[in-house]
Design a protein around this motif. Structure first.
Motif, PDB file in Angstrom:
ATOM      1  N   ALA A 118       5.994  51.618  10.235  1.00  0.00           N
ATOM      2  CA  ALA A 118       6.949  51.668   9.171  1.00  0.00           C
ATOM      3  C   ALA A 118       7.622  53.297   9.687  1.00  0.00           C
ATOM      4  N   GLY A 119       7.230  53.771  10.310  1.00  0.00           N
ATOM      5  CA  GLY A 119       8.001  55.007  10.807  1.00  0.00           C
ATOM      6  C   GLY A 119       9.283  54.746  11.122  1.00  0.00           C
ATOM      7  N   THR A 120       9.507  53.775  11.976  1.00  0.00           N
ATOM      8  CA  THR A 120      10.735  53.633  12.610  1.00  0.00           C
ATOM      9  C   THR A 120      11.642  52.742  11.434  1.00  0.00           C
ATOM     10  N   ILE A 121      10.964  52.078  10.460  1.00  0.00           N
ATOM     11  CA  ILE A 121      11.796  51.625   9.427  1.00  0.00           C
ATOM     12  C   ILE A 121      12.319  52.909   8.481  1.00  0.00           C
ATOM     13  N   GLY A 122      11.192  53.762   8.322  1.00  0.00           N
ATOM     14  CA  GLY A 122      11.479  54.873   7.451  1.00  0.00           C
ATOM     15  C   GLY A 122      12.731  55.764   7.975  1.00  0.00           C
ATOM     16  N   ARG A 123      12.940  55.860   9.261  1.00  0.00           N
ATOM     17  CA  ARG A 123      13.737  56.728  10.012  1.00  0.00           C
ATOM     18  C   ARG A 123      15.125  56.010   9.630  1.00  0.00           C
ATOM     19  N   HIS A 124      15.139  54.673   9.611  1.00  0.00           N
ATOM     20  CA  HIS A 124      16.269  54.014   9.414  1.00  0.00           C
ATOM     21  C   HIS A 124      16.819  54.132   8.137  1.00  0.00           C
ATOM     22  N   VAL A 125      15.992  53.903   7.277  1.00  0.00           N
ATOM     23  CA  VAL A 125      16.454  53.969   5.738  1.00  0.00           C
ATOM     24  C   VAL A 125      16.674  55.438   5.069  1.00  0.00           C
ATOM     25  N   LEU A 126      16.193  56.301   5.965  1.00  0.00           N
ATOM     26  CA  LEU A 126      16.325  57.914   5.550  1.00  0.00           C
ATOM     27  C   LEU A 126      17.887  57.870   6.160  1.00  0.00           C
ATOM     28  N   ALA A 127      18.192  57.477   7.477  1.00  0.00           N
ATOM     29  CA  ALA A 127      19.614  57.650   8.046  1.00  0.00           C
ATOM     30  C   ALA A 127      20.577  57.035   7.061  1.00  0.00           C
ATOM     31  N   MET A 128      20.332  55.723   6.418  1.00  0.00           N
ATOM     32  CA  MET A 128      20.921  55.008   5.564  1.00  0.00           C
ATOM     33  C   MET A 128      21.389  55.825   4.414  1.00  0.00           C
ATOM     34  N   VAL A 129      20.548  56.716   3.863  1.00  0.00           N
ATOM     35  CA  VAL A 129      20.729  57.435   2.500  1.00  0.00           C
ATOM     36  C   VAL A 129      21.732  58.414   3.073  1.00  0.00           C
ATOM     37  N   ARG A 130      21.314  59.228   4.093  1.00  0.00           N
ATOM     38  CA  ARG A 130      22.250  60.411   4.458  1.00  0.00           C
ATOM     39  C   ARG A 130      23.522  59.998   4.601  1.00  0.00           C
ATOM     40  N   GLU A 131      23.684  58.805   5.461  1.00  0.00           N
ATOM     41  CA  GLU A 131      25.088  58.421   5.772  1.00  0.00           C
ATOM     42  C   GLU A 131      25.873  57.966   4.487  1.00  0.00           C
ATOM     43  N   ALA A 132      25.123  57.209   3.371  1.00  0.00           N
ATOM     44  CA  ALA A 132      25.742  56.885   2.241  1.00  0.00           C
ATOM     45  C   ALA A 132      26.138  58.087   1.505  1.00  0.00           C
ATOM     46  N   VAL A 133      25.401  59.037   1.417  1.00  0.00           N
ATOM     47  CA  VAL A 133      25.740  60.503   0.633  1.00  0.00           C
ATOM     48  C   VAL A 133      26.803  61.214   1.481  1.00  0.00           C
ATOM     49  N   ALA A 134      26.745  61.054   2.695  1.00  0.00           N
ATOM     50  CA  ALA A 134      27.894  61.703   3.360  1.00  0.00           C
ATOM     51  C   ALA A 134      29.411  61.097   3.148  1.00  0.00           C
ATOM     52  N   ALA A 135      29.090  59.689   3.214  1.00  0.00           N
ATOM     53  CA  ALA A 135      30.327  58.869   2.900  1.00  0.00           C
ATOM     54  C   ALA A 135      30.995  59.571   1.456  1.00  0.00           C
ATOM     55  N   TYR A 136      29.963  59.545   0.555  1.00  0.00           N
ATOM     56  CA  TYR A 136      30.328  59.988  -0.830  1.00  0.00           C
ATOM     57  C   TYR A 136      31.164  61.461  -0.630  1.00  0.00           C
ATOM     58  N   ARG A 198      13.410  49.017  -0.340  1.00  0.00           N
ATOM     59  CA  ARG A 198      14.355  49.328  -1.669  1.00  0.00           C
ATOM     60  C   ARG A 198      15.048  50.373  -1.320  1.00  0.00           C
ATOM     61  N   VAL A 199      14.495  51.378  -0.817  1.00  0.00           N
ATOM     62  CA  VAL A 199      15.362  52.680  -0.284  1.00  0.00           C
ATOM     63  C   VAL A 199      16.614  52.314   0.331  1.00  0.00           C
ATOM     64  N   GLY A 200      16.502  51.224   1.262  1.00  0.00           N
ATOM     65  CA  GLY A 200      17.880  50.801   2.006  1.00  0.00           C
ATOM     66  C   GLY A 200      18.846  50.017   0.980  1.00  0.00           C
ATOM     67  N   ASP A 201      18.057  49.321  -0.082  1.00  0.00           N
ATOM     68  CA  ASP A 201      18.998  48.741  -1.007  1.00  0.00           C
ATOM     69  C   ASP A 201      19.785  49.846  -1.750  1.00  0.00           C
ATOM     70  N   HIS A 202      19.106  50.713  -2.386  1.00  0.00           N
ATOM     71  CA  HIS A 202      19.638  51.889  -3.026  1.00  0.00           C
ATOM     72  C   HIS A 202      20.630  52.756  -2.169  1.00  0.00           C
ATOM     73  N   ALA A 203      20.569  52.694  -0.978  1.00  0.00           N
ATOM     74  CA  ALA A 203      21.533  53.644  -0.020  1.00  0.00           C
ATOM     75  C   ALA A 203      22.627  52.516   0.034  1.00  0.00           C
ATOM     76  N   VAL A 204      22.661  51.222  -0.131  1.00  0.00           N
ATOM     77  CA  VAL A 204      24.062  50.477   0.034  1.00  0.00           C
ATOM     78  C   VAL A 204      24.560  50.508  -1.467  1.00  0.00           C
ATOM     79  N   ASN A 205      23.615  50.721  -2.543  1.00  0.00           N
ATOM     80  CA  ASN A 205      24.181  50.902  -3.770  1.00  0.00           C
ATOM     81  C   ASN A 205      25.316  52.076  -3.825  1.00  0.00           C
ATOM     82  N   VAL A 206      24.670  53.378  -3.069  1.00  0.00           N
ATOM     83  CA  VAL A 206      25.451  54.452  -3.054  1.00  0.00           C
ATOM     84  C   VAL A 206      26.675  54.261  -2.309  1.00  0.00           C
ATOM     85  N   ALA A 207      26.553  53.599  -1.300  1.00  0.00           N
ATOM     86  CA  ALA A 207      27.763  53.124  -0.447  1.00  0.00           C
ATOM     87  C   ALA A 207      28.573  52.396  -1.287  1.00  0.00           C
ATOM     88  N   ALA A 208      28.138  51.322  -2.141  1.00  0.00           N
ATOM     89  CA  ALA A 208      29.140  50.489  -2.565  1.00  0.00           C
ATOM     90  C   ALA A 208      29.994  51.312  -3.980  1.00  0.00           C
TER      91      ALA A 208
END
Lengths: 222, 280
Positions: A118-136, A198-208
């Motif tokens: 789960a740790g690896t998945i967690g690191r992936h989704v955290l990175a996604m959220v950070r990237e989505a916010v950086a894109a914003y 779900r965190v990943g889905d919300h990160a995609v929403n932020v990017a969208a």
């Protein structure tokens, strides 16, 4: 409100969202750490910190409502206000999911399924959220697509992790594993995987929403 | 139904049939824009007021024209029914087709054109006559005096004014409120049943409630008429129009598109800057 003050209000709104995103990313990071380290004290800080995220969310909602009521923004300004409001909702939900993850960390040691990472998945989704916010923050359309593309990998990892748990449950474990702790472990893992997905889905929403804000492009809106 | 009501009803039916017959010609051309503007430019003496404009105005829709003061939007509107003819120093180039006929052709009678393309102005300008006579004015000039009462009532109903004036039709129009006067002017403009209604800031002199009534009316009118409205109020354009044309300084039509597109995601940066208040 003068036009100068109005533009300053829009800049303030952007800063408010970025400040909220910092809190959310920090909460998610700590939640993942607390899961990894079985650190109940850290988990409690995440759970207690969720109130502040909710307050930031309500403040942004109020700010967006006021801007719409008093300034009737249009075109790029309207897309910015609408996107910021929607993104704040996604960030608030990510905050809730971080609180959930922290809650699982407070519920005892993990006995089974060491192969579920789960740790690896967690690191992936955290990175996604950070990237989505950086894109914003950078108003970068190509970064929005990159975030969306990463979601397929998250879905694959989550499906694989769930599969491991299901297969183990069906195969039954050895006599050293009590049925009760096995079931508790399995439930927590399922919930963890679901929440990370779900965190990943919300990160995609932020990017969208960011893509819509920058280009008026609704390609990534589901 | 009493015999009086029956007579009224028959008269209404006859007028409706007459109007439908006139409309049947229009509907055979349904897919064509009602107005086609081609390289239309305007000079006041040596000064260019309008750069060459190209646009297709759709039928039975509301088209809004927005832009900063002096950008040429009223000049453009006055070109449509040749109101600029009355300004000596004004010269108009290019073409403006109304159902395929260039309104600037020599054989076009501007007075007859204005029967088909009516106009409502910024300030309500009722004649110093009764409410009834204001609406009947254009009909009498055109000789449409049969069943005048029914035609007047119909125009007042369409202008959403009938219920407020039905029991005082003989009173002076000047005794009405500003909002009622403007709706009376709209009734006067639609009584001869034009195809196009040009409106030059029709609500700018009205309070918010009267403005809301006029805006509601404009949307209703678009079921039967093509409406072209000049407005300084961008929110009004966003609320009531289907298409929006944005003129910017120098008399240039910079963008013309669906209103939703203009106010959500305009293609032109200068338009974006203007409507978000960064310019103008």
């Amino acid at each position: 409100m003068s036009r100068w003050a109005y533009r300053a209000e829009l800049r303030d709104l952007r800063e408010e969202l970025l400040a909220m995103s910092d809190l959310v990313c920090e909460a998610l990071q700590r939640a993942l750490d607390s899961l990894e380290e079985r650190d109940a004290a850290l988990a409690r800080r995440v759970i207690e910190g969720d109130d502040e995220i909710n307050e930031r969310y309500l403040a942004i909602e109020g700010h967006c409502t006021e801007l719409i009521a008093r300034q009737q923004p249009v075109a790029g300004d309207m897309r910015f206000v609408v996107a910021t409001f929607k993104i704040s909702t996604d960030l608030e939900r990510i905050g809730d999911l971080a609180r959930n993850l922290a809650t699982y960390a407070t519920r005892g040691e993990r006995h089974a399924y060491p192969e579920v990472d789960a740790g690896t998945i967690g690191r992936h989704v955290l990175a996604m959220v950070r990237e989505a916010v950086a894109a914003y923050a950078a108003e970068d359309p190509s970064a929005c697509y990159t975030v969306a593309e990463r979601d397929a990998e998250i879905d694959r990892l989550c499906e694989a992790a769930s599969g491991i748990v299901v297969r183990d449950l069906l195969a039954e474990r050895g006599p050293d594993e009590s049925a009760e702790s096995l079931l508790a472990d399995a439930s927590r893992l399922f919930l963890t995987i679901r929440d990370l997905e779900r965190v990943g889905d919300h990160a995609v929403n932020v990017a969208a929403r960011t893509l819509y804000m920058v280009e008026g492009n609704d390609d990534l809106l589901a | 139904m009493s015999s009086q009501e029956q007579t009224q009803s028959n008269a209404e039916l006859e007028i409706e049939t007459e109007i439908q017959s006139e409309r049947s010609d229009r509907e055979t051309r349904a897919d064509e824009p009602v107005l086609e503007v081609r390289e239309l430019d305007v000079h006041y003496g040596d000064e260019r007021a309008l750069q060459p404009v190209n646009a297709d105005i759709p039928e039975k829709k509301v088209t809004a024209i927005i832009g900063p003061s002096g950008c040429g939007k009223s000049t453009f509107l006055r070109c449509v029914n040749r109101m600029n003819d009355q300004i000596d120093v004004c010269s108009v180039g290019g073409e403006l087709y109304f159902h395929g006929k260039n309104v600037y052709d020599d054989d076009v009678d501007p007075v007859a054109l204005r029967r088909k393309i009516g106009q409502v102005f910024q300030r309500p300008n009722p004649f110093p006559k009764s409410i009834y006579d204001n609406v009947a004015y254009g009909l009498r000039i055109q000789g449409k005096t049969d069943d005048l009462d029914t035609r007047v009532e119909r125009a007042l109903r369409r202008a959403a004014l009938w219920s407020e004036v039905e029991d005082r039709l003989d009173e002076s129009a000047l005794d009405l409120s500003g909002g009622q006067q403007q709706r009376l002017c709209i009734a006067r403009a639609i009584a001869p049943d034009p195809e196009v209604l040009l409106m030059d800031e029709p609500a700018s002199a009205l309070d918010p409630i009267a403005t809301a009534k006029v805006e509601d009316l404009i949307e209703d009118l678009a079921e039967n008429y093509t409406v072209v409205i000049v407005t300084h109020n961008m929110q009004q354009a966003a609320r009531i129009s289907d298409k929006t044309a944005v003129f910017l300084t120098g008399g240039e039509l910079v963008e013309f598109d669906d209103t939703t597109t203009i106010f959500e995601n305009p293609a032109n940066q200068a338009v974006e800057d203007y409507i978000t208040g960064k310019f103008g």
